[in-house]
Design a protein around this motif. Sequence first.
Motif, PDB file in Angstrom:
ATOM      1  N   ALA A 201       0.807  -1.221   0.000  1.00 45.70           N
ATOM      2  CA  ALA A 201       0.000   0.000   0.000  1.00 45.70           C
ATOM      3  C   ALA A 201       0.839   1.269   0.000  1.00 45.70           C
ATOM      4  O   ALA A 201       0.340   2.341  -0.351  1.00 45.70           O
ATOM      5  N   ALA A 202       2.095   1.158   0.395  1.00 52.62           N
ATOM      6  CA  ALA A 202       2.958   2.344   0.394  1.00 52.62           C
ATOM      7  C   ALA A 202       3.365   2.758  -1.011  1.00 52.62           C
ATOM      8  O   ALA A 202       3.721   3.921  -1.239  1.00 52.62           O
ATOM      9  N   THR A 203       3.307   1.821  -1.939  1.00 53.29           N
ATOM     10  CA  THR A 203       3.796   2.105  -3.296  1.00 53.29           C
ATOM     11  C   THR A 203       2.735   1.908  -4.382  1.00 53.29           C
ATOM     12  O   THR A 203       2.979   2.249  -5.532  1.00 53.29           O
ATOM     13  N   GLU A 234       4.248   1.263   4.896  1.00 50.35           N
ATOM     14  CA  GLU A 234       2.997   0.606   4.516  1.00 50.35           C
ATOM     15  C   GLU A 234       1.910   0.917   5.548  1.00 50.35           C
ATOM     16  O   GLU A 234       0.758   1.232   5.179  1.00 50.35           O
ATOM     17  N   ARG A 235       2.253   0.809   6.818  1.00 50.46           N
ATOM     18  CA  ARG A 235       1.276   1.104   7.862  1.00 50.46           C
ATOM     19  C   ARG A 235       0.798   2.546   7.757  1.00 50.46           C
ATOM     20  O   ARG A 235      -0.412   2.826   7.866  1.00 50.46           O
ATOM     21  N   ALA A 237       0.623   4.399   5.145  1.00 48.08           N
ATOM     22  CA  ALA A 237      -0.238   4.539   3.964  1.00 48.08           C
ATOM     23  C   ALA A 237      -1.636   3.990   4.241  1.00 48.08           C
ATOM     24  O   ALA A 237      -2.641   4.595   3.842  1.00 48.08           O
ATOM     25  N   ILE A 238      -1.706   2.841   4.927  1.00 44.01           N
ATOM     26  CA  ILE A 238      -3.004   2.242   5.253  1.00 44.01           C
ATOM     27  C   ILE A 238      -3.790   3.148   6.188  1.00 44.01           C
ATOM     28  O   ILE A 238      -4.997   3.384   5.991  1.00 44.01           O
ATOM     29  N   VAL A 239      -3.125   3.672   7.212  1.00 46.38           N
ATOM     30  CA  VAL A 239      -3.800   4.576   8.153  1.00 46.38           C
ATOM     31  C   VAL A 239      -4.317   5.810   7.430  1.00 46.38           C
ATOM     32  O   VAL A 239      -5.451   6.255   7.666  1.00 46.38           O
ATOM     33  N   LYS A 240      -3.514   6.367   6.544  1.00 47.28           N
ATOM     34  CA  LYS A 240      -3.927   7.572   5.801  1.00 47.28           C
ATOM     35  C   LYS A 240      -5.181   7.303   4.993  1.00 47.28           C
ATOM     36  O   LYS A 240      -6.114   8.130   4.972  1.00 47.28           O
ATOM     37  N   VAL A 241      -5.254   6.145   4.325  1.00 46.95           N
ATOM     38  CA  VAL A 241      -6.449   5.813   3.534  1.00 46.95           C
ATOM     39  C   VAL A 241      -7.654   5.617   4.452  1.00 46.95           C
ATOM     40  O   VAL A 241      -8.740   6.168   4.205  1.00 46.95           O
ATOM     41  N   LEU A 242      -7.481   4.832   5.506  1.00 47.43           N
ATOM     42  CA  LEU A 242      -8.614   4.525   6.388  1.00 47.43           C
ATOM     43  C   LEU A 242      -9.132   5.775   7.091  1.00 47.43           C
ATOM     44  O   LEU A 242     -10.358   5.937   7.259  1.00 47.43           O
ATOM     45  N   GLU A 243      -8.254   6.659   7.498  1.00 48.90           N
ATOM     46  CA  GLU A 243      -8.701   7.865   8.186  1.00 48.90           C
ATOM     47  C   GLU A 243      -9.450   8.821   7.252  1.00 48.90           C
ATOM     48  O   GLU A 243     -10.226   9.672   7.729  1.00 48.90           O
ATOM     49  N   ALA A 244      -9.240   8.673   5.959  1.00 50.49           N
ATOM     50  CA  ALA A 244      -9.922   9.525   4.985  1.00 50.49           C
ATOM     51  C   ALA A 244     -11.253   8.934   4.538  1.00 50.49           C
ATOM     52  O   ALA A 244     -12.013   9.605   3.813  1.00 50.49           O
TER      53      ALA A 244
END
Length: 246
Positions: A201-203, A234-235, A237-244
């Motif tokens: 998810a980071a890339t 990766e973590r 990136a996942i947090v950024k998506v989920l928080e949005a």
Amino acid sequence: MEQPAADRRTFRIIRSAAKALTAATALLLAGSLAGCDAAANALEVLESPAGIAARAPSPADRINALEQLRGVPVKGRAPKTGYTRDEFGPAWADVDRNGCDTRNDILARDLTGETFKPGTNDCVVTTGTLADRYTGTTINFVRGQDTSSEVQIDHIVALSDAWQKGAQQLSADQRKDLANDPLNLMAADGPTNSAKGDKDAATWLPPNKAFRCEYVARQTAVKAKYSLWVTQAERNAIVKVLEACN
């Protein structure tokens, strides 16, 4: 032992009916389950061969995924040394012993209006329509030497990525299960899947932004289920998506 043809036909009928259901049952299940496995179990219901529900993740899904992510270890990426596809067993094995290989099970799950090759007891999918989640487009699938690759079966957590983040320590049977788990599999646009490769998810994230919340939630569920880890990038990136997510 291979299931009788009558049993496989019953399975197809149940699955077709389930495609029309909403995710309400799975949401209730997620609310009733205790512990960090709740999101994984609910997603597994949604993504099981018996049915798939197309919906936007709810706020509860986002919270469950973030909670589950807290239990996934953060480590550096291990060397890719020793990785081959064979480390995860034969491609598209019939692990559920329903008489159909995993690729055709997932095609039949994710496509609509599917037809089957005569004489295969409704196993080999020949045509169907895919509402592709990665691109948000519609793809008409036709089985054939020059056309089958237009729809590929993607490992949401790529096997190479899994190998570098804990799968080397899994048993051969566990890796085979990971490679054939419906939770980690999805029919997808071939070129887009090829572009994803083994990126995390980071890339790489799906071009279709509406699917990104579910995508990272499923990656998290898979990594939690198979005791894999994530990198710090990766973590994040996942947090950024989920928080949005709305």
